[in-house]
Design an enzyme around this catalytic site. Structure first.
Site, PDB file in Angstrom:
ATOM      1  CG  ASP A  18      20.478  19.507 -26.324  1.00 42.65           C
ATOM      2  OD1 ASP A  18      20.078  18.612 -25.576  1.00 42.65           O
ATOM      3  OD2 ASP A  18      20.409  19.440 -27.572  1.00 42.65           O
ATOM      4  CD  GLU A  34      21.883  15.878 -23.301  1.00 43.79           C
ATOM      5  OE1 GLU A  34      21.300  14.791 -23.420  1.00 43.79           O
ATOM      6  OE2 GLU A  34      22.291  16.526 -24.276  1.00 43.79           O
TER       7      GLU A  34
HETATM    8  C1  GLC Z   1      19.648  15.995 -26.240  1.00 41.21           C
HETATM    9  C2  GLC Z   1      18.204  16.006 -25.785  1.00 41.21           C
HETATM   10  C3  GLC Z   1      17.397  15.120 -26.681  1.00 41.21           C
HETATM   11  C4  GLC Z   1      17.503  15.635 -28.100  1.00 41.21           C
HETATM   12  C5  GLC Z   1      18.962  15.788 -28.524  1.00 41.21           C
HETATM   13  C6  GLC Z   1      19.089  16.603 -29.766  1.00 41.21           C
HETATM   14  O1  GLC Z   1      20.231  14.764 -26.096  1.00 41.21           O
HETATM   15  O2  GLC Z   1      18.129  15.601 -24.452  1.00 41.21           O
HETATM   16  O3  GLC Z   1      16.069  15.051 -26.276  1.00 41.21           O
HETATM   17  O4  GLC Z   1      16.860  14.750 -28.968  1.00 41.21           O
HETATM   18  O5  GLC Z   1      19.737  16.463 -27.547  1.00 41.21           O
HETATM   19  O6  GLC Z   1      18.883  17.964 -29.500  1.00 41.21           O
END
Ligand code: GLC
Length: 649
Positions: free
Chosen positions: A283, A325
């Protein structure tokens, strides 16, 4: 590179651990020796000047050896199988679904019984939204973790998760969960100790006595949630310090300049690996390194740390792939696959956030030129890595493509983006969409978009107005968007509820723990009575479900759709149509998508610009044979429809 001192040291550590270097641990030992120099080099790059670097480097090696020793036999076998296959995640046979286990079926215990629903759809890969402990009301959908190893009782237990994984492994399904690498909840043990004044744990975070440095950081750090959590620092009254909180005020950014943080999180990576995770979703990796005077995003050290994780994972859990991500600018996304000597050796998979946003762009404008203009960057993805492709997910849609792509298509970037925001928030008079702007930045007017696939495609409004034509068109749009996602290359990741036409759910407004975040409008609670309608012929749910089923089964059938960097964009000579050719060996498939409300005419010339001229085609979507005509004749594609045309004899 051979390094006597280093290799001898590693050899002795393995011996001390009682590893059977010539027998059952030989493959691990070989991988460790092969990657040691890279691991050391990457470690030096980031921690070379740290006073405790040696002792913490030993700790890192210990972590890797321990991970191997604790790896269950079933997973060791699975590692070997995957290694023999090569890059297994490039396959056209994998289709995923991302879901919140509580909102999908109540909890982890009920999940095994729902696998047949997913199997029936064709889904064989599951992304479980975060299930580890996270304080209710301050959880950011589970992305504010207070214990990385304890499953939150709202979802079940670790044993439930393990039981699900075992069943999935037995059924040849793949599992993905998140590691929230960038931050912890303010209620995580480390944060609690920091609040109590423990300097060891205060060094796990970015903590400052006054606003001097926070103010300097703030000058260059873009705000992520400007409406609900403006700024990037939060005051902690317990210890009278300011802590960096890039996301929500309750998400404390971890300080990776401290190698102890890296080691602890690497250990968590292996904890997940040894649960049998096939793809680990990292993440927000773009944020893991901070430096004053920069945006604190996409910094070179963030890449070094990811590479370091990758090299370590390759040693102790080679069957687990890494997904980055990174929802950032197209050129920046690409770097998460690795650059230079590390090309293809950083993340194995990354979200194709650019393509996702471009499809929404084309849908609103009925014009595919911006999509086409952006492809040069996307085609730079290295061979052996792949995209996670998606139409919707739990997050907002950021219009993160470059202004230059908009300009190249002949539009004014500011006006174009303004139109898109108005279109999807339903403000524009021509818009059938019902969505909302997310995180509007009052200073820049930047905003992203929330809303479910169905509502953004016009279904919610069409149903309200009971308009059969608009209902039909919205259903077509939903299917076409998913089709492009399925065939463009990469692992398609559906978002739960989209397969059964769920429109926006506004009930989040009544929950104070959610009402400040309109992304909850597109995170439905599944009503299994509604889902039964997916089996009732003629219902909207059935139309979308069966079309999704067909898309997935076609993807599995047509091997050329596997991601072998085998995509060539066509020039369709029609601005409403996006088209590409997927080719491998002697197989060729043309995929064309009509983003317009009217039928589109494509000159057959478009099919003749790339190698041997095809004569006969089979349209897998419309189940018909087609003969390629003369240049002045046309292939006709219905409004918001598409063709998947394979060259046949
Ligand atoms: C990523 C997740 C999102 C979250 C962010 C902070 O982008 O997909 O949902 O708010 O990280 O952890």
């Amino acid at each position: 590179m051979y390094n006597y001192t280093l290799h001898n040291h590693i050899h002795l550590s393995c011996k001390q651990h009682g590893l059977d270097l010539n027998g059952k641990d030989n493959l691990f030992y070989t991988r460790l020796i092969a990657n040691t120099a890279a691991i050391r080099e990457l470690y030096e790059e980031v921690y070379g000047k740290h006073p405790q670097k040696e002792i913490l480097f030993d700790g890192l090696i210990e972590t890797i050896i321990k991970a191997h020793k604790e790896r269950p036999t079933a997973l060791l076998k699975q590692d070997n199988k995957k290694e023999e296959k090569g890059n297994w995640f490039l396959s056209n046979e994998i289709t995923g679904m991302s879901l919140y286990v509580d909102r999908f079926c109540g909890g982890l215990k009920n999940m095994p019984a729902k696998l047949s629903y997913l199997n029936n759809l064709g889904v064989n890969f599951l992304h479980l939204m975060p299930v580890f402990q996270s304080p209710e009301g301050e959880s950011d959908g589970g992305y504010a973790v207070s214990d990385f190893r304890k499953v939150d009782e709202r979802f079940g237990t670790l044993e439930d998760l393990q039981a699900l994984q075992k069943k999935m492994l037995a059924e040849n399904m793949y599992l993905m969960i998140d590691i929230v690498l960038n931050h912890t909840s303010h209620l995580h043990e480390w944060a609690m100790k920091a609040k109590q004044g423990d300097p060891v744990y205060q060094d796990y975070f970015y903590m400052y006595d006054d606003r001097t440095l926070p103010d300097q950081f703030d000058q260059n750090m873009p705000e992520i949630f400007p409406e609900s959590s403006p700024g990037s620092f939060t005051y902690v009254p317990e210890c009278k310090k300011w802590v960096m909180t890039v996301f929500h005020h309750y998400q404390w950014d971890l300080n990776y300049a401290n190698p102890a943080v890296f080691n602890a999180m690497l250990d968590t990576v292996f904890f997940y690996a040894n649960l049998g995770i096939d793809i680990l979703r990292i993440d927000a990796p773009a944020f893991i390194w901070k430096q004053l005077g920069t945006s604190c995003q996409n910094l070179p050290q963030a890449h070094t740390l990811l590479r370091l994780i990758k090299q370590c994972v390759q040693v102790a859990s080679p069957g687990m792939a890494l997904l980055g991500e990174a929802i950032v600018a197209p050129k920046e996304i690409m770097k998460y696959f690795g650059t230079g000597n590390y090309t293809g050796r950083e993340c194995d998979v990354a979200y194709n956030a650019t393509q996702m946003a471009l499809q929404w762009d084309a849908l609103a404008t009925s014009d595919t030129r911006v999509m086409l203009a952006a492809q040069y960057d996307l085609l730079q993805k290295p061979f052996g890595s792949t995209w996670l492709t998606y139409t919707r997910c739990h997050d907002d849609i950021g219009l993160g493509f470059e202004d230059s792509s908009i300009t190249a298509a002949g539009f004014n970037a500011y006006e174009h983006r303004k139109f898109l925001k108005e279109y999807y928030s339903g403000v524009h008079p021509s818009s059938p969409a019902k969505g909302a702007l997310f995180s509007i930045n009052p200073k820049t007017q930047d905003a992203r978009i929330s809303g479910s696939l169905a509502s953004l495609c016009g279904l919610e409004k069409a149903l309200e107005q009971n308009d059969p034509l608009e209902i039909e068109l919205s259903v077509r749009k939903i299917i076409m968007m998913q089709a492009q996602t399925c065939f463009i290359g990469g692992i398609p990741m559906l978002f739960y509820g989209d397969e059964a036409a769920y429109t926006n759910d506004y009930s989040y407004l009544n929950d104070p723990g959610k009402s400040y975040d309109n992304r909850w409008m597109h995170r439905p609670v599944i009503d299994w009575v509604k889902n039964q309608r997916t089996e009732v012929k003629g219902t909207i749910e059935e139309k979308i479900f069966s079309a999704t089923q067909k898309l997935i089964s076609l993807r599995k059938k047509i091997s050329v759709i596997a991601d072998r960097k085998n995509l060539t964009w066509l020039t369709p000579h029609n601005i409403h149509v996006a088209g590409f050719l997927r080719a491998w060996d002697n197989k060729k498939v043309y995929c064309l998508f009509n983003y317009s409300r009217k039928a589109a005419y494509i000159t057959w010339y478009s099919f003749k610009e790339h190698g041997a001229v095809p004569v006969k085609l089979y349209d897998h979507w419309n189940d018909q044979r087609v003969t390629v005509g003369s240049d002045y004749e046309y292939l006709i594609i219905e409004p918001y429809s598409f063709c998947i045309l394979e060259v046949v004899d």
